[in-house]
Scaffold this active site. Structure first.
Site, PDB file in Angstrom:
ATOM      1  N   ASN A   1       5.190 -14.766   2.022  1.00 53.97           N
ATOM      2  CA  ASN A   1       3.952 -13.984   1.459  1.00 53.97           C
ATOM      3  C   ASN A   1       4.016 -14.136   0.048  1.00 53.97           C
ATOM      4  O   ASN A   1       4.919 -13.605  -0.659  1.00 53.97           O
ATOM      5  CB  ASN A   1       4.705 -12.550   1.662  1.00 53.97           C
ATOM      6  CG  ASN A   1       3.663 -11.426   1.056  1.00 53.97           C
ATOM      7  OD1 ASN A   1       2.681 -11.433   0.529  1.00 53.97           O
ATOM      8  ND2 ASN A   1       4.305  -9.972   1.216  1.00 53.97           N
TER       9      ASN A   1
ATOM     10  N   LYS B   1       1.976 -12.793  -2.049  1.00 52.88           N
ATOM     11  CA  LYS B   1       1.629 -11.359  -2.610  1.00 52.88           C
ATOM     12  C   LYS B   1       0.581 -12.012  -3.766  1.00 52.88           C
ATOM     13  O   LYS B   1      -0.336 -12.810  -3.660  1.00 52.88           O
ATOM     14  CB  LYS B   1       2.773 -10.991  -3.606  1.00 52.88           C
ATOM     15  CG  LYS B   1       4.149 -10.842  -2.548  1.00 52.88           C
ATOM     16  CD  LYS B   1       5.233 -10.037  -3.238  1.00 52.88           C
ATOM     17  CE  LYS B   1       6.216  -9.839  -1.948  1.00 52.88           C
ATOM     18  NZ  LYS B   1       7.354  -9.083  -2.255  1.00 52.88           N
TER      19      LYS B   1
ATOM     20  N   HIS C   1       3.073  -3.658   4.273  1.00 52.01           N
ATOM     21  CA  HIS C   1       4.001  -4.006   3.502  1.00 52.01           C
ATOM     22  C   HIS C   1       4.361  -2.876   2.399  1.00 52.01           C
ATOM     23  O   HIS C   1       3.552  -2.014   2.276  1.00 52.01           O
ATOM     24  CB  HIS C   1       3.469  -5.265   2.658  1.00 52.01           C
ATOM     25  CG  HIS C   1       4.455  -5.813   1.908  1.00 52.01           C
ATOM     26  ND1 HIS C   1       5.286  -5.301   0.783  1.00 52.01           N
ATOM     27  CD2 HIS C   1       5.482  -6.876   2.081  1.00 52.01           C
ATOM     28  CE1 HIS C   1       6.338  -6.182   0.129  1.00 52.01           C
ATOM     29  NE2 HIS C   1       6.286  -7.221   1.177  1.00 52.01           N
TER      30      HIS C   1
ATOM     31  N   GLU D   1       4.730  -2.673  -0.575  1.00 51.31           N
ATOM     32  CA  GLU D   1       4.070  -2.562  -1.673  1.00 51.31           C
ATOM     33  C   GLU D   1       2.688  -2.008  -1.386  1.00 51.31           C
ATOM     34  O   GLU D   1       2.020  -1.417  -2.532  1.00 51.31           O
ATOM     35  CB  GLU D   1       4.018  -4.025  -2.387  1.00 51.31           C
ATOM     36  CG  GLU D   1       5.193  -4.371  -3.143  1.00 51.31           C
ATOM     37  CD  GLU D   1       5.596  -5.996  -2.918  1.00 51.31           C
ATOM     38  OE1 GLU D   1       4.506  -6.677  -2.942  1.00 51.31           O
ATOM     39  OE2 GLU D   1       6.653  -6.493  -3.095  1.00 51.31           O
TER      40      GLU D   1
ATOM     41  N   GLU E   1      12.063  -4.671   6.292  1.00 53.24           N
ATOM     42  CA  GLU E   1      12.282  -5.252   4.832  1.00 53.24           C
ATOM     43  C   GLU E   1      12.663  -4.069   4.039  1.00 53.24           C
ATOM     44  O   GLU E   1      11.930  -3.352   3.546  1.00 53.24           O
ATOM     45  CB  GLU E   1      10.798  -5.671   4.107  1.00 53.24           C
ATOM     46  CG  GLU E   1      10.150  -7.022   4.774  1.00 53.24           C
ATOM     47  CD  GLU E   1       9.268  -7.549   3.861  1.00 53.24           C
ATOM     48  OE1 GLU E   1       9.378  -8.968   3.631  1.00 53.24           O
ATOM     49  OE2 GLU E   1       8.331  -6.670   3.236  1.00 53.24           O
TER      50      GLU E   1
ATOM     51  N   GLY F   1      12.627  -8.474  -4.222  1.00 53.21           N
ATOM     52  CA  GLY F   1      12.496  -8.922  -5.176  1.00 53.21           C
ATOM     53  C   GLY F   1      13.389  -8.418  -6.421  1.00 53.21           C
ATOM     54  O   GLY F   1      13.175  -8.578  -7.544  1.00 53.21           O
TER      55      GLY F   1
ATOM     56  N   SER G   1      14.617 -10.542  -0.587  1.00 53.96           N
ATOM     57  CA  SER G   1      15.416 -11.673  -1.317  1.00 53.96           C
ATOM     58  C   SER G   1      16.183 -12.677  -0.293  1.00 53.96           C
ATOM     59  O   SER G   1      17.171 -13.099  -0.552  1.00 53.96           O
ATOM     60  CB  SER G   1      16.620 -10.665  -2.050  1.00 53.96           C
ATOM     61  OG  SER G   1      16.099  -9.960  -2.973  1.00 53.96           O
TER      62      SER G   1
HETATM   63  P1  13P Z   1      11.373 -11.324  -2.140  1.00 53.58           P
HETATM   64  O1  13P Z   1      11.500 -12.516  -1.071  1.00 53.58           O
HETATM   65  O2  13P Z   1      10.663 -11.874  -3.322  1.00 53.58           O
HETATM   66  O3  13P Z   1      12.293 -10.474  -2.261  1.00 53.58           O
HETATM   67  O4  13P Z   1       9.956 -10.481  -1.319  1.00 53.58           O
HETATM   68  C1  13P Z   1      10.130 -10.116  -0.081  1.00 53.58           C
HETATM   69  C2  13P Z   1       8.830  -9.669   0.520  1.00 53.58           C
HETATM   70  O5  13P Z   1       8.368  -8.498   0.071  1.00 53.58           O
HETATM   71  C3  13P Z   1       8.178 -10.497   1.628  1.00 53.58           C
HETATM   72  O6  13P Z   1       7.171  -9.626   2.093  1.00 53.58           O
END
Ligand code: 13P
Length: 270
Positions: free
Chosen positions: A9, A11, A95, A97, A182, A188, A228
């Site tokens: 992803n 982003k 997601h 976010e 997740e 992150g 992560s």
């Molecule tokens: P990270 O791997 O940067 O923690 O992000 C995970 C994520 O949100 C994947 O959709």
């Protein structure tokens, strides 16, 4: 035996030039991958660029979002037919976010900004139904906030998110979903969820799928872990019985590290 998935992803990263470079490097390293589905989910502006870079490889393309209407006055939104026309086979839905559930809240991220996209469990459900109607494979994200985990509410939160996500779906439709656990506090932050604990929560999610569909769907559905995932923790995660792959942010933005994750996922079934 469930085929693992390693999905990147990206982003809101990579302009078209950067997207081309990254996708071409991944295609070069892992374009002939077998035993693992590899999916790249660039920003919408780079979908066709990435498609061109992964043409004639075993790598698939996914979008990061979908709107449920087919067309019309929905400024800024993207429909299923539009994603299909860019070559997408997968789409990330719900997601954290986009739900406004941020794990690593920067100082300037006010509570208002955290809710900026405001997706609810109900809108996630509508998006899943839309994606399925266009034969796009939804990658549906669920996960608890840090304060929910600390309050012992993890199972309750993911149970409710999964139940609402699959509401009104027939068993064979649930069967074509990919789910991703997740934990928001692990996204992150560099703080990966302990592999045994991630495996336990995925088991809880599989149990909910068994209740909402049936036991055979629960055994077939792929459930990913995200938060992560890095080259130094992926092997431990992939060794877990319930974990069928990863949904990866940061480590998917560099071809070598993403390549290591793909290798680990492929090896987990070898
Ligand atoms: P990270 O791997 O940067 O923690 O992000 C995970 C994520 O949100 C994947 O959709």
């Amino acid at each position: 035996m469930r085929t693992p998935i390693m999905a990147g992803n990206w982003k809101m990263n990579c302009d078209n030039e950067e997207a081309w470079q990254l996708a071409a490097a991944i295609a070069d390293e892992k374009g002939d991958v077998e035993g693992c589905e590899v999916v790249l989910c660039p920003p919408a502006t780079a979908l066709t660029t990435v498609l061109a870079a992964i043409e004639d490889t075993n790598i698939g393309l996914g979008a990061q979002n979908i709107f449920w209407e087919e067309s019309g006055a929905y400024t800024g939104e993207l429909s299923g037919p539009m994603l299909l026309s860019c070559g997408c086979e997968y789409v990330i839905i719900g997601h954290s976010e986009r739900r406004g559930r941020f794990g690593s809240v920067a100082d300037d991220f006010t509570p208002e900004l955290q809710k900026v996209f405001g997706e609810s469990d109900a809108s996630v459900n509508r998006k899943i139904k839309a994606a399925l109607s266009y034969e796009l494979t939804p990658i549906v994200c669920v996960g608890e906030l840090l304060n929910e985990r600390q309050a012992g509410q993890t199972d309750e939160v993911v149970t409710s998110q999964v139940r609402t996500a699959v509401d009104g779906l027939a068993a064979d439709q649930i069967d074509s979903l990919v789910l991703a656990y997740e934990p928001v506090w692990a996204i992150g932050t560099g703080e990966v969820c302990d592999a045994d604990e991630a495996n336990r929560v995925l088991g809880v999610i599989r149990g909910i799928v068994a209740e909402c569909a049936d036991e055979s769907v629960a055994q077939e559905i792929r459930i990913l872990y995200g938060g992560s995932v890095k080259p130094d923790n992926v092997v431990g995660l992939m060794q877990q019985a319930e974990i069928d792959g990863g949904l990866v942010g940061g480590a998917s933005l560099e071809a070598d590290s993403f390549g290591e994750l793909i290798t680990a996922a492929s090896a987990s079934v070898a």
